[in-house]
Scaffold this motif. Sequence first.
Motif, short mmCIF file in Angstrom:
data_model
loop_
_atom_site.label_atom_id
_atom_site.label_comp_id
_atom_site.label_asym_id
_atom_site.label_seq_id
_atom_site.Cartn_x
_atom_site.Cartn_y
_atom_site.Cartn_z
N GLN A 95 2.08 -1.82 -7.87
CA GLN A 95 1.09 -2.83 -7.48
C GLN A 95 0.75 -3.77 -8.63
O GLN A 95 0.62 -4.98 -8.45
CB GLN A 95 -0.17 -2.14 -6.93
N GLN A 98 -5.27 -8.48 -4.31
CA GLN A 98 -5.53 -9.32 -3.15
C GLN A 98 -5.82 -10.76 -3.55
O GLN A 98 -5.36 -11.69 -2.90
CB GLN A 98 -6.70 -8.72 -2.34
N ARG A 158 -7.39 -3.25 -6.61
CA ARG A 158 -7.42 -3.77 -5.24
C ARG A 158 -7.86 -5.22 -5.23
O ARG A 158 -7.33 -6.05 -4.50
CB ARG A 158 -8.38 -2.92 -4.40
N GLU A 170 -9.52 1.38 -9.71
CA GLU A 170 -9.04 1.14 -8.36
C GLU A 170 -9.65 -0.12 -7.77
O GLU A 170 -8.97 -0.93 -7.13
CB GLU A 170 -9.35 2.35 -7.46
N SER A 193 0.39 2.62 -8.04
CA SER A 193 -0.40 1.57 -8.68
C SER A 193 0.43 0.83 -9.72
O SER A 193 0.20 -0.36 -9.96
CB SER A 193 -1.68 2.14 -9.29
N TYR A 251 -8.54 -6.49 3.77
CA TYR A 251 -9.75 -7.15 3.27
C TYR A 251 -10.76 -7.44 4.38
O TYR A 251 -11.90 -7.76 4.11
CB TYR A 251 -9.42 -8.43 2.49
N ALA A 266 0.84 -1.20 0.00
CA ALA A 266 0.00 0.00 0.00
C ALA A 266 0.87 1.25 0.00
O ALA A 266 0.42 2.35 -0.34
CB ALA A 266 -0.93 0.00 1.22
N THR A 300 -2.35 -4.61 -0.07
CA THR A 300 -2.53 -3.21 -0.44
C THR A 300 -3.77 -2.69 0.26
O THR A 300 -4.15 -1.55 0.13
CB THR A 300 -2.77 -3.05 -1.96
N ASP A 301 -4.42 -3.56 1.01
CA ASP A 301 -5.77 -3.32 1.47
C ASP A 301 -6.01 -4.15 2.72
O ASP A 301 -5.38 -5.19 2.89
CB ASP A 301 -6.71 -3.88 0.38
#
Lengths: 487, 487
Positions: B243, B313, B309, B305, B240, B328, B236, B325-326
Amino acid sequence: MGNQVKINIRGIIHILGIVLVLEGVFMTSCIIVSMIYHEKDIKTFFLATTILLLSGLVCWKLTNTNRSKTFGIRESFIIVSLAWFLMSLFGAFPYLFSFSIPSFTDALFESVSGFTTTGSSILIDIEALSHGMLYWRSLTHWIGGMGIVVLAVALLPFLKIEGVLLFNNEASGIMQEKLHPRIGNVAKRLWIIYVGLTLTETLMLWAGDMELFDAVCHSFGTIATGGFSTKNKSIAEYSSYVQYVITAFMILSGINFTLHYFALKRQFKKVFHNEELKYYLLFIFGFTLVITIQLFSRFHTGLEEAFRRAIFQVASIITATGFATDDYLLWPNLSLLLIFLLMFVGASAGSTGGGIKVIRHVFLFKKIRASFRQQMHGTAIIPIKINNNPADPRIVHSVLSFIAIYLLTFLTGSLIMVFLGVDFHTSIGSVITCMGGIGPGLGDVGPVGNFSGIPQTGKWLLMFMMLVGRLELFSIFVIFTPQFWKN
Amino acid sequence: MGNQVKINIRGIIHILGIVLVLEGVFMTSCIIVSMIYHEKDIKTFFLATTILLLSGLVCWKLTNTNRSKTFGIRESFIIVSLAWFLMSLFGAFPYLFSFSIPSFTDALFESVSGFTTTGSSILIDIEALSHGMLYWRSLTHWIGGMGIVVLAVALLPFLKIEGVLLFNNEASGIMQEKLHPRIGNVAKRLWIIYVGLTLTETLMLWAGDMELFDAVCHSFGTIATGGFSTKNKSIAEYSSYVQYVITAFMILSGINFTLHYFALKRQFKKVFHNEELKYYLLFIFGFTLVITIQLFSRFHTGLEEAFRRAIFQVASIITATGFATDDYLLWPNLSLLLIFLLMFVGASAGSTGGGIKVIRHVFLFKKIRASFRQQMHGTAIIPIKINNNPADPRIVHSVLSFIAIYLLTFLTGSLIMVFLGVDFHTSIGSVITCMGGIGPGLGDVGPVGNFSGIPQTGKWLLMFMMLVGRLELFSIFVIFTPQFWKN
């Protein structure tokens, strides 16, 4: 490809007609109950019974052809699936006609839950129902339980579906010890055991602090491992004597009925050498032991109370009855998790109990043990023995597939429930309890909750789960496969 | 009975010695990193490397006998299990000596998590570590990942363990398409692919907003599907672009390395006809699609986005990498449940990824489909085809047993965690994430949490789970069976 299958539709309608007539005969007893208590539901039951008997008779009599001609696996699958659905559909009429349950979905839910001996209810206030309606509710359990035992032990082995694990019986290795060569006789003996157990329990409950009416209803719910009670507080309403009696009869009802028959004939050797029974009792006492210790140490109750609460709930869940004396959601984590796992265990094959069934777990354990040996020796597949007889590898395959499909169905169902916006615990709890025919689940549908808050679509899904679980997956799923409709 | 097994202990020590020396050679690179950044950990690494190389050399050189004499299955199982344990034990020394992780349990946990390419961490503030230590942490992933690929694709097929699903390779049906008849050559080619992927990713990350040091560490973590980051916020922290690059390389690392080899040799037919790859990609894009839609509709983010995301994941969990990055845990129920289910899917056989592996699910699905057909036709067992070749029934058995044992191990582990007082979600989440070699779990051990709060005994259980999962259950469990020690 192209080869359209010919299905003996007349034969199917004929047998379904008989099933409906039988249901109608049972329902007439509700009229008597309503008469005794001078309730206005007498009209309701009269109307429902008439519709039921007429529909049944029409189907039965107008198709009285030579049905033995082309009667195979396909027809059996279709009959079994439709029989439970139709019984439930007609069985919902009394709830609807009396406005006891005005919503069609809810009435059907209650009826499916009854005939599949699940015992999940959408009712918030059970005690508001009339005696006739409460009696019908419990009677649906009793009919469903009887149906499943006759189907599993008496009828299906005679259909000669080779290598097919349609019902429990073939998995339990009991095929070799057939009760008696004639369906009629077997069914009659089962009937005697079933009625005998019910009568004994009724008398024992009546001897305690239960009124005769409640004793009858609760016996219906116990022997069928159903779980509908006549009281909002379920069995917590009653004395510890009643709780022990019900515990004992739940455990008895979760045993293969063939073994009851052997016991009655004093062939105890066959009973004591039955592997499934051994593991079934091992599960019950093992889980009870751990939970008793935890309840005793956490809740500072007496040891007897802890044991009683533990064994009642363990027996209720493993046999898929679903009566409650306790809200296990308030138990310590480990005990709650054990109860949840028990929902995946199930009772014995050839009993009225639900779930995956102990015998399948025994197969699985033995298969795993064998695979370790294979790992070391790297030779051919090591055969598995059940009750000292080598098991047919096709049946082993079927059993493992069954467990896999069961878990996949559970996962898929849970996913759909979550998708419908139901919270995680309620989702998995409601799906497994309906598939297993248990009754209470987790979250909102725990022992003191009910299914009224589940969204409409969710209720339909759960009805499907109840039927699929009761009829052991294959019989329903197979109808939806393209192969089924090909030659 | 009684026939004591002779185990080639000298041979085992010999090979373990080589493994430790190799680890020592890798660890010397940490000395260089510490020198570059002028960190005092240089002494730590010097000490740890010395101990490692000395121990390894002693084991190696003092046992230089004719080890090929009696070298069988038992020895292989023992070596594989001990190799990972010893690498982890010696690998924990730098954490301990530098007081970066003063507790022995915690240091070993971090090291086991590294070598098993799990990526679960007990560290609360990752960025407090020195460059040398962060580099070692990521390097343990890289060594572990390389080890597993060499083991699965190159070494084990040559041990000629017939009918044994020791590692992925035999299940994937790739045995028939052996890379090359000589271990040395195969290992060399795998090495080239592994290093090539790592270098490419490093350059691409460096080209983005990552410093070279972080790019190297994250590449180690990606290609090994490990998941240790150098940043507290994991990925995160980055753009991007980064990512997407990491997503792509996670997906690549979850593919059977044999297929990378075929792709390099331009034998694309073999790649495109591989069934496991097809289903692997299907899983990734299917799950991504549903989650994208849900994130897009719930969080009112842009579509790009939501997609980024979701796919990050999904790729991170299915390949068992575990980068985040998140969080969940904050996602809507359905997406969270899908992520949880993905933890049971796993990557491809013969990759660095963990979990049950896609190929085993393919076997299971095909087996279930066949059992429906059997149900209808009631004939012999219908064979299953993988990549258009009929699968050996012994392998099918092994695969089904594997899945069953996997789930049973998961259940047992979760029960123990709950028994230790850990809450339900954290229990099931930590056990499955460690078994699958993923990294983050549920509850307290979610993507923004860490494993520091798990009780001591629980940490040991989780270490066992990581090893058991990484070595595909059998290799460790089989050592604990009585049969293993009999002739």
